[in-house]
Design a protein around this motif. Structure first.
Motif, PDB file in Angstrom:
ATOM      1  N   GLY A   1      33.448  45.122  45.713  1.00 30.65           N
ATOM      2  CA  GLY A   1      32.961  45.969  44.637  1.00 30.65           C
ATOM      3  C   GLY A   1      32.665  45.197  43.371  1.00 30.65           C
ATOM      4  O   GLY A   1      33.152  44.080  43.158  1.00 30.65           O
ATOM      5  N   SER A   2      31.882  45.829  42.504  1.00 37.24           N
ATOM      6  CA  SER A   2      31.550  45.267  41.195  1.00 37.24           C
ATOM      7  C   SER A   2      32.673  45.575  40.210  1.00 37.24           C
ATOM      8  O   SER A   2      33.635  46.287  40.516  1.00 37.24           O
ATOM      9  N   ASP A   3      32.529  45.063  38.997  1.00 43.52           N
ATOM     10  CA  ASP A   3      33.488  45.393  37.946  1.00 43.52           C
ATOM     11  C   ASP A   3      33.554  46.909  37.740  1.00 43.52           C
ATOM     12  O   ASP A   3      34.637  47.469  37.553  1.00 43.52           O
ATOM     13  N   ARG A   4      32.392  47.576  37.750  1.00 41.63           N
ATOM     14  CA  ARG A   4      32.374  49.029  37.594  1.00 41.63           C
ATOM     15  C   ARG A   4      32.968  49.717  38.820  1.00 41.63           C
ATOM     16  O   ARG A   4      33.684  50.701  38.707  1.00 41.63           O
ATOM     17  N   GLY A   5      32.673  49.203  40.004  1.00 44.12           N
ATOM     18  CA  GLY A   5      33.172  49.825  41.218  1.00 44.12           C
ATOM     19  C   GLY A   5      34.669  49.707  41.381  1.00 44.12           C
ATOM     20  O   GLY A   5      35.302  50.546  42.033  1.00 44.12           O
ATOM     21  N   LEU A   6      35.262  48.659  40.796  1.00 46.21           N
ATOM     22  CA  LEU A   6      36.702  48.422  40.910  1.00 46.21           C
ATOM     23  C   LEU A   6      37.441  48.752  39.618  1.00 46.21           C
ATOM     24  O   LEU A   6      38.628  48.424  39.484  1.00 46.21           O
ATOM     25  N   GLU A   7      36.770  49.403  38.683  1.00 44.83           N
ATOM     26  CA  GLU A   7      37.375  49.685  37.383  1.00 44.83           C
ATOM     27  C   GLU A   7      38.690  50.445  37.533  1.00 44.83           C
ATOM     28  O   GLU A   7      38.810  51.393  38.299  1.00 44.83           O
ATOM     29  N   GLY A   8      39.680  50.005  36.778  1.00 44.72           N
ATOM     30  CA  GLY A   8      40.963  50.693  36.750  1.00 44.72           C
ATOM     31  C   GLY A   8      41.916  50.324  37.861  1.00 44.72           C
ATOM     32  O   GLY A   8      43.039  50.845  37.907  1.00 44.72           O
ATOM     33  N   LEU A   9      41.515  49.418  38.752  1.00 41.52           N
ATOM     34  CA  LEU A   9      42.337  49.073  39.915  1.00 41.52           C
ATOM     35  C   LEU A   9      42.773  47.615  39.855  1.00 41.52           C
ATOM     36  O   LEU A   9      41.952  46.722  39.614  1.00 41.52           O
ATOM     37  N   ALA A  10      44.050  47.372  40.096  1.00 36.32           N
ATOM     38  CA  ALA A  10      44.581  46.010  40.136  1.00 36.32           C
ATOM     39  C   ALA A  10      44.406  45.484  41.551  1.00 36.32           C
ATOM     40  O   ALA A  10      45.236  45.717  42.425  1.00 36.32           O
ATOM     41  N   VAL A  11      43.312  44.774  41.790  1.00 34.91           N
ATOM     42  CA  VAL A  11      42.961  44.384  43.158  1.00 34.91           C
ATOM     43  C   VAL A  11      42.796  42.878  43.336  1.00 34.91           C
ATOM     44  O   VAL A  11      42.622  42.409  44.470  1.00 34.91           O
ATOM     45  N   ASP A  12      42.851  42.099  42.255  1.00 34.42           N
ATOM     46  CA  ASP A  12      42.404  40.709  42.320  1.00 34.42           C
ATOM     47  C   ASP A  12      43.467  39.698  42.713  1.00 34.42           C
ATOM     48  O   ASP A  12      43.208  38.496  42.703  1.00 34.42           O
ATOM     49  N   GLY A  13      44.660  40.141  43.061  1.00 34.39           N
ATOM     50  CA  GLY A  13      45.670  39.180  43.462  1.00 34.39           C
ATOM     51  C   GLY A  13      46.591  38.818  42.323  1.00 34.39           C
ATOM     52  O   GLY A  13      47.046  39.686  41.587  1.00 34.39           O
ATOM     53  N   GLY A  14      46.888  37.528  42.141  1.00 33.19           N
ATOM     54  CA  GLY A  14      47.893  37.104  41.175  1.00 33.19           C
ATOM     55  C   GLY A  14      49.259  37.255  41.823  1.00 33.19           C
ATOM     56  O   GLY A  14      49.473  36.796  42.953  1.00 33.19           O
ATOM     57  N   PRO A  15      50.192  37.930  41.142  1.00 33.45           N
ATOM     58  CA  PRO A  15      51.512  38.112  41.764  1.00 33.45           C
ATOM     59  C   PRO A  15      51.476  39.085  42.938  1.00 33.45           C
ATOM     60  O   PRO A  15      52.386  39.110  43.757  1.00 33.45           O
ATOM     61  N   GLN A  16      50.434  39.899  43.022  1.00 37.21           N
ATOM     62  CA  GLN A  16      50.287  40.870  44.102  1.00 37.21           C
ATOM     63  C   GLN A  16      49.225  40.388  45.091  1.00 37.21           C
ATOM     64  O   GLN A  16      48.350  39.602  44.748  1.00 37.21           O
ATOM     65  N   PRO A  17      49.265  40.879  46.330  1.00 39.67           N
ATOM     66  CA  PRO A  17      48.211  40.518  47.282  1.00 39.67           C
ATOM     67  C   PRO A  17      46.866  41.092  46.863  1.00 39.67           C
ATOM     68  O   PRO A  17      46.810  42.115  46.163  1.00 39.67           O
ATOM     69  N   ARG A  18      45.798  40.448  47.260  1.00 40.30           N
ATOM     70  CA  ARG A  18      44.467  40.984  46.981  1.00 40.30           C
ATOM     71  C   ARG A  18      44.266  42.291  47.738  1.00 40.30           C
ATOM     72  O   ARG A  18      44.638  42.406  48.900  1.00 40.30           O
ATOM     73  N   ARG A  19      43.632  43.262  47.062  1.00 41.60           N
ATOM     74  CA  ARG A  19      43.368  44.550  47.695  1.00 41.60           C
ATOM     75  C   ARG A  19      41.881  44.795  47.909  1.00 41.60           C
ATOM     76  O   ARG A  19      41.481  45.688  48.638  1.00 41.60           O
ATOM     77  N   ALA A  20      41.037  44.025  47.237  1.00 38.45           N
ATOM     78  CA  ALA A  20      39.585  44.135  47.372  1.00 38.45           C
ATOM     79  C   ALA A  20      38.979  42.846  46.840  1.00 38.45           C
ATOM     80  O   ALA A  20      39.653  42.071  46.145  1.00 38.45           O
ATOM     81  N   LEU A  21      37.706  42.606  47.146  1.00 38.19           N
ATOM     82  CA  LEU A  21      37.007  41.427  46.652  1.00 38.19           C
ATOM     83  C   LEU A  21      35.962  41.854  45.637  1.00 38.19           C
ATOM     84  O   LEU A  21      35.348  42.922  45.756  1.00 38.19           O
ATOM     85  N   ARG A  22      35.748  41.005  44.644  1.00 40.13           N
ATOM     86  CA  ARG A  22      34.879  41.339  43.516  1.00 40.13           C
ATOM     87  C   ARG A  22      33.568  40.557  43.593  1.00 40.13           C
ATOM     88  O   ARG A  22      33.554  39.370  43.924  1.00 40.13           O
ATOM     89  N   ALA A  23      32.467  41.221  43.255  1.00 37.70           N
ATOM     90  CA  ALA A  23      31.152  40.583  43.162  1.00 37.70           C
ATOM     91  C   ALA A  23      30.307  41.363  42.181  1.00 37.70           C
ATOM     92  O   ALA A  23      30.447  42.587  42.061  1.00 37.70           O
TER      93      ALA A  23
END
Length: 458
Positions: free
Chosen positions: A386-408
């Motif tokens: 998803g795009s920034d708009r498509g993934l807005e409001g969701l913590a999906v990018d990883g870091g201390p948590q596992p990735r939940r979606a990929l950004r483009a």
């Protein structure tokens, strides 16, 4: 607690748009714990059995005729119609009261029709300028519903009033805030959305929207000041509203309007409607789902079909795309003539189509707020790009948590990211499992309903 809920969108069955889904699931949760009185308007496609089914969900249901539909013999205890027809095209009108903005109809007439249209535009813009209220809000206003709501509040028959989408703000009188809790569940800012369309070059009528932008800012400031609290669906939209409302306007050193607290309550998912997939279908299949007469979705479908899919098909000749969603407009239907693209329109269960796709792409370029389509794909276990708009409001990018979606966001980013999912089954499985876990822990309607309920206890 006695709650008066106002929704000019008839919220049953919850399958026609984001506002309808959100409104129904919130009222369903609240009605288990409180006396819930719902005022709504009937659209022509609503049946008596649907009205009866909705009545079972609430303490009291009042259904009013749509003010834009000529009177017809009443059906049962209801009225007639909800969904407002466009009152001209000077203002991009909300579709399904919250799903976004719908492009105005093209002028089909000749010279006389064109002249009449110009006069109509001038009249509507003048009315917006003088009244301060957008034409689409005025055109969907029901005086009968207003009288009914006035009587309930005046008689002290409710402790709180909620407006399920900003278009319903017209029914709330400023003085009510002194008597009851008033909440505007606005979903996203109309001013912010218009500004974004201009900034991204996706506005269908830039001149119209440039003229409307300061009027929308004035309108949103005014209606927000009537409410005890405002609810948005993402922190991005909250920040946008705070930018609009702060600093507050002052007259002779005094603040001339109330700035309410702004709470963030996201959308949720019905896990029964969107069960987790049993298998990974693999292959090179893509899906995009959403109401296909909604401008942000139309833009996303065309962007995906015309710019992202062709280079992907150069790498994977069998790559295919399914576009799922109600009321596809001609621009979307035309995409079905392109190689590898299927337009299926409304379906009974979106989850079945999600389960058949290797990847769900959410390439939104406009439209603020958390996206039901993204949450639903994550719940179904379909890996999301998803795009920034498509993934807005969701913590999906990883870091201390596992990735939940990929950004483009750019075409090549989409191609490479989708290709990585096509090629890597383990990556698909990891995203699928972690996304479902996130939805189960944070985005069920019971979780969201509790947040809304707590807000109403203040």
């Amino acid at each position: 607690m006695k709650i008066l809920m106002l929704s000019s969108t008839f919220p049953y069955p919850p399958s026609r748009g984001g506002t309808q889904v959100r409104t129904f699931n919130l009222l369903q949760y609240l009605s288990r714990r409180h006396d819930l009185i719902l005022g709504t308007v009937r659209s022509p496609d609503v049946t008596d059995s649907q009205i009866d089914a909705l009545r079972q969900q609430v303490t009291e249901l009042a259904v009013f005729p749509n003010p834009q539909v000529p009177p017809q013999p009443p059906l049962g205890k209801g009225g007639l119609r909800l969904d407002p027809e466009p009152d001209g095209d000077f203002l991009p009108r909300p579709l399904n009261q919250g799903e976004g903005f719908f492009p105005p109809p093209l002028n089909q007439g000749g010279t006389e029709g064109g002249f009449s249209e110009i006069i109509g535009k001038f009249h509507r813009f003048s009315r917006f300028l003088l009244s301060g209220t957008p034409p689409n809000v005025l055109s969907s206003y029901s005086q009968a519903m207003q009288n009914w709501a006035d009587e309930l509040v005046t008689a002290g028959k409710c402790d709180a009033v909620t407006c399920e989408h900003s278009v319903n703000e017209i029914y709330v009188r400023p003085e009510w805030r002194q008597k009851v809790l008033t909440v505007a569940n606005i979903h996203s800012s109309v001013w912010g959305t218009c500004r974004e369309m201009l900034a991204t070059g996706t506005s269908e009528k830039p001149l119209r929207d440039r003229l409307n932008l300061p009027l929308l800012a004035r309108y949103e400031k005014r209606y927000c000041s009537k409410f005890s609290r405002i609810v948005a669906t993402t922190s991005t939209d909250r920040e946008q509203l705070l930018e609009l409302l702060s600093p507050p306007v002052r007259v002779r050193g005094k603040q001339d309007f109330f700035v309410p607290p702004i709470d963030v309550i996201p959308n949720g998912v019905d896990l029964t409607e969107f069960p987790y997939r049993s298998i990974d279908p693999g292959g090179h299949t893509l899906i995009f789902a959403g109401a296909m007469n909604n401008l942000p979705n139309i833009d996303a479908a065309r962007f995906l079909s015309l710019q992202i899919l062709p280079p992907l098909q150069q790498r994977y000749p069998d790559a295919s795309l399914t576009l799922v969603g109600a009321s596809p407009v001609p621009e979307v239907l035309a995409l079905g003539k392109l190689p590898g693209i299927q337009v299926v329109g409304r379906v009974q269960r979106v989850a079945e189509y999600l389960h058949q796709a290797a990847v769900c792409v959410v390439p939104m370029r406009i439209g603020f707020g958390i996206k039901n389509k993204t949450l639903e794909a994550m719940a179904a276990g379909t890996p999301v790009v998803g795009s920034d708009r498509g993934l807005e409001g969701l913590a999906v990018d990883g870091g201390p948590q596992p990735r939940r979606a990929l950004r483009a966001n750019k075409v090549q980013e989409y191609v490479e990211t989708i290709a990585s999912l096509f090629e890597n089954q383990q990556l698909r499985q990891d995203l699928s499992a972690s996304a479902r876990s996130l939805v189960e822990s944070q985005y069920t309607w019971d979780i969201i309903g509790r947040q809304y309920d707590r807000l109403l206890q203040f």
